[in-house]
Write a protein that holds these residues in place. Structure first.
Motif, PDB file in Angstrom:
ATOM      1  N   ILE A 196      79.096  48.888  -5.228  1.00  0.00           N
ATOM      2  CA  ILE A 196      78.613  49.697  -4.105  1.00  0.00           C
ATOM      3  C   ILE A 196      78.881  48.967  -2.790  1.00  0.00           C
ATOM      4  O   ILE A 196      79.362  49.559  -1.825  1.00  0.00           O
ATOM      5  N   LYS A 197      78.599  47.672  -2.766  1.00  0.00           N
ATOM      6  CA  LYS A 197      78.827  46.887  -1.547  1.00  0.00           C
ATOM      7  C   LYS A 197      80.305  46.862  -1.187  1.00  0.00           C
ATOM      8  O   LYS A 197      80.672  46.975  -0.012  1.00  0.00           O
ATOM      9  N   CYS A 235      81.224  50.126   0.305  1.00  0.00           N
ATOM     10  CA  CYS A 235      80.692  50.215   1.675  1.00  0.00           C
ATOM     11  C   CYS A 235      81.591  49.489   2.668  1.00  0.00           C
ATOM     12  O   CYS A 235      81.793  49.952   3.789  1.00  0.00           O
ATOM     13  N   ARG A 241      83.764  53.418   5.651  1.00  0.00           N
ATOM     14  CA  ARG A 241      82.628  53.560   6.575  1.00  0.00           C
ATOM     15  C   ARG A 241      81.838  54.846   6.311  1.00  0.00           C
ATOM     16  O   ARG A 241      80.610  54.858   6.398  1.00  0.00           O
ATOM     17  N   PHE A 294      81.397  56.395   3.464  1.00  0.00           N
ATOM     18  CA  PHE A 294      80.589  56.147   2.266  1.00  0.00           C
ATOM     19  C   PHE A 294      79.359  55.307   2.630  1.00  0.00           C
ATOM     20  O   PHE A 294      78.244  55.611   2.241  1.00  0.00           O
ATOM     21  N   TYR A 295      79.614  54.253   3.398  1.00  0.00           N
ATOM     22  CA  TYR A 295      78.522  53.376   3.823  1.00  0.00           C
ATOM     23  C   TYR A 295      77.455  54.174   4.576  1.00  0.00           C
ATOM     24  O   TYR A 295      76.262  54.042   4.304  1.00  0.00           O
ATOM     25  N   ASP A 296      77.877  54.983   5.545  1.00  0.00           N
ATOM     26  CA  ASP A 296      76.926  55.776   6.330  1.00  0.00           C
ATOM     27  C   ASP A 296      76.102  56.706   5.444  1.00  0.00           C
ATOM     28  O   ASP A 296      74.921  56.935   5.706  1.00  0.00           O
ATOM     29  N   LYS A 319      73.741  54.253   3.083  1.00  0.00           N
ATOM     30  CA  LYS A 319      72.983  53.199   3.771  1.00  0.00           C
ATOM     31  C   LYS A 319      71.470  53.294   3.567  1.00  0.00           C
ATOM     32  O   LYS A 319      70.833  52.285   3.245  1.00  0.00           O
ATOM     33  N   LEU A 329      70.585  51.857   0.111  1.00  0.00           N
ATOM     34  CA  LEU A 329      71.018  50.524  -0.309  1.00  0.00           C
ATOM     35  C   LEU A 329      69.816  49.631  -0.565  1.00  0.00           C
ATOM     36  O   LEU A 329      68.811  49.695   0.135  1.00  0.00           O
TER      37      LEU A 329
END
Length: 168
Positions: free
Chosen positions: A8-9, A12, A16, A18-20, A23, A26
């Motif tokens: 997952i990290k 991320c 970006r 996906f991260y947003d 987040k 997480l």
């Protein structure tokens, strides 16, 4: 989380969007071995930030020890509490973008800087002249943290310049 967390990290870091999206969900590992979501962590940071005024005396200096309710117990002559408040508020600003939080970070930073620049504000324990290196290291580290979180290039340079002034 131990098995899937690294994937997952990695995702991320690569994407970006996906991260947003993930987040708020997480997980953050705490030093006590427990986990909390980013959202829970940010809520805890907000609670700490909102508690800071209870720890601050009328002269802008912080109490070193307070009760759970914020009643002052001990006030030290050093400015360690102020630098930690500045770093914490700067990082909280970085996470939230709230300009009032940045102003708080700068307020605590300026108190610590003033205490360093004016030794009369920190009555020494020793009766012989001496100068500790730890105060310099603390202000360099705090200045670098403030620069990392600063909202403008001018502010970043201001904090970097102060950090550099110790080595020039």
């Amino acid at each position: 989380w131990k098995d899937i967390g690294p994937f997952i990290k990695f995702a991320c870091m690569k994407d970006r969007k996906f991260y947003d999206k993930v987040k708020p969900s997480l997980l953050i590992a705490l030093t006590n071995g427990k986990m909390m979501t980013y959202t829970e962590y940010l809520e805890a940071a907000r609670a700490i930030y909102e508690f800071l005024p209870k720890c601050t005396d009328t002269d802008g200096r912080m109490f070193f020890t307070v009760t759970r309710e914020g009643k002052p117990i001990q006030k030290r002559r050093y400015y360690g509490s102020e630098v930690f408040a500045a770093i914490g508020a700067a990082q909280y600003f970085k996470a939230t973008g709230d300009r009032a939080v940045w102003d708080t970070a700068e307020k605590y930073y300026s108190v610590a800087k003033r205490c360093y620049d004016d030794p009369s504000l920190n009555a020494p324990k020793l009766l012989i002249p001496s100068k500790a290196h730890s105060t310099v290291m603390i202000l360099i580290a705090t200045s670098r943290s403030m620069a990392e979180c600063a909202p403008t290039p001018e502010k970043r340079e201001e904090y970097r310049a102060y950090a550099r002034s110790f080595t020039e």
